[in-house]
Design an enzyme around this catalytic site. Structure first.
Site, PDB file in Angstrom:
ATOM      1  N   GLY A  47       0.859  -1.184   0.000  1.00 52.42           N
ATOM      2  CA  GLY A  47       0.000   0.000   0.000  1.00 52.42           C
ATOM      3  C   GLY A  47       0.891   1.227   0.000  1.00 52.42           C
ATOM      4  N   SER A  49       3.318   3.289   2.512  1.00 50.75           N
ATOM      5  CA  SER A  49       3.955   3.167   3.826  1.00 50.75           C
ATOM      6  C   SER A  49       3.773   4.415   4.682  1.00 50.75           C
ATOM      7  CB  SER A  49       5.446   2.847   3.667  1.00 50.75           C
ATOM      8  OG  SER A  49       6.109   3.860   2.922  1.00 50.75           O
ATOM      9  N   CYS A  79       6.079  -5.248   0.277  1.00 49.81           N
ATOM     10  CA  CYS A  79       6.208  -3.941  -0.366  1.00 49.81           C
ATOM     11  C   CYS A  79       6.229  -2.806   0.665  1.00 49.81           C
ATOM     12  CB  CYS A  79       5.116  -3.772  -1.421  1.00 49.81           C
ATOM     13  SG  CYS A  79       5.461  -2.461  -2.623  1.00 49.81           S
ATOM     14  N   ILE A 132       5.167  -3.803  -7.679  1.00 53.79           N
ATOM     15  CA  ILE A 132       4.338  -2.627  -7.958  1.00 53.79           C
ATOM     16  C   ILE A 132       4.968  -1.421  -7.269  1.00 53.79           C
ATOM     17  CG2 ILE A 132       2.065  -1.565  -7.749  1.00 53.79           C
ATOM     18  CD1 ILE A 132       0.868  -4.372  -7.652  1.00 53.79           C
ATOM     19  N   ARG A 133       5.565  -0.531  -8.060  1.00 49.41           N
ATOM     20  CA  ARG A 133       6.273   0.637  -7.507  1.00 49.41           C
ATOM     21  C   ARG A 133       7.092   0.221  -6.288  1.00 49.41           C
ATOM     22  NH1 ARG A 133       1.222   2.082  -8.239  1.00 49.41           N
ATOM     23  NH2 ARG A 133       0.797   2.301  -6.027  1.00 49.41           N
ATOM     24  N   HIS A 169       4.833  -8.908  -4.265  1.00 47.90           N
ATOM     25  CA  HIS A 169       3.491  -9.168  -3.738  1.00 47.90           C
ATOM     26  C   HIS A 169       3.073 -10.622  -3.985  1.00 47.90           C
ATOM     27  CE1 HIS A 169       2.170  -4.930  -3.014  1.00 47.90           C
ATOM     28  NE2 HIS A 169       3.102  -4.679  -3.914  1.00 47.90           N
ATOM     29  N   GLU A 171       0.708 -12.072  -2.602  1.00 52.26           N
ATOM     30  CA  GLU A 171      -0.759 -12.120  -2.524  1.00 52.26           C
ATOM     31  C   GLU A 171      -1.421 -11.800  -3.860  1.00 52.26           C
ATOM     32  OE1 GLU A 171       0.098  -7.762  -1.833  1.00 52.26           O
ATOM     33  OE2 GLU A 171       1.097  -9.685  -1.474  1.00 52.26           O
TER      34      GLU A 171
END
Length: 196
Positions: A47, A49, A79, A132-133, A169, A171
């Site tokens: 998400g 941080s 992440c 992701i980023r 990730h 998940e």
């Protein structure tokens, strides 16, 4: 066995879906009263941080969570969760600072902000990696930190005692093996706590 899932912001639903597939009990952690002593582990999702750190402070969760991790509560972080745990963040301020690594936020930049790769994860085998980023780990700050994966020359997953952290990730895949490995860590710690 019950796993807490930090559900303040980010991809917590996806982690919960993985735990359901593994028939693991879980509880969402949204406020201080949810962070009880019966938890056998906690997942900190990806998400943002900075937002998660602020919410942890605002809700009175920050220091209790930090102390539980220091005392050995197993934690799996992905992440943004990795950034939250890192003792040092080279381009920002550290937050929980329980994991002896130095991390760089948004390390791959805008062009490579999100990408997929396949790589070997120690103890798991070949695994689909979804970034992701993503951050990456610039340095391990203690000899006990075990590197589990390197992607494109950068460390992207580590384990330090009961802390399991990765830049990617799991998940967002259909592969349950990393979550299953985390449940094993939590089960071993529970067994030790019970003196079995």
């Amino acid at each position: 066995m019950t796993i807490g899932v930090l559900a303040l912001q980010g991809a917590f639903d996806e982690h919960e879906a993985m735990l359901k597939e593994l028939a693991a009990d879980y509880r969402e952690i949204r406020q201080r009263k949810d962070l009880t002593d019966d938890l056998d582990g906690i997942i900190i999702p990806g998400g943002e941080s900075t937002v998660q750190g602020k919410l942890l402070h605002d809700l009175g969760l920050f220091e209790p969570l930090r102390q539980k991790i220091i005392q050995g509560l197993p934690v799996m972080a992905t992440c943004a969760g990795l950034i939250l745990l890192a003792e040092e963040v080279s381009n920002d301020k550290p937050l929980l600072a329980t994991l002896p690594v130095r991390v760089r936020r948004n390390a791959y930049g805008r062009q490579l902000g999100s990408f997929a790769a396949d790589g070997a994860v120690a103890g798991i085998g070949d695994y689909p990696l979804r970034f992701i980023r993503a951050p990456y780990i610039e340095a391990c700050l203690a000899t006990e930190v075990q590197v589990l994966n390197e992607t494109a020359g950068h460390i992207t997953a580590v384990q330090y005692h009961n802390q399991l952290a990765m830049a990617f990730h799991p998940e967002l895949t259909h592969d349950l093996r990393i979550h299953a490995y985390f449940l094993e860590i939590a089960a071993k710690r529970k067994k030790l706590a019970l003196g079995a």
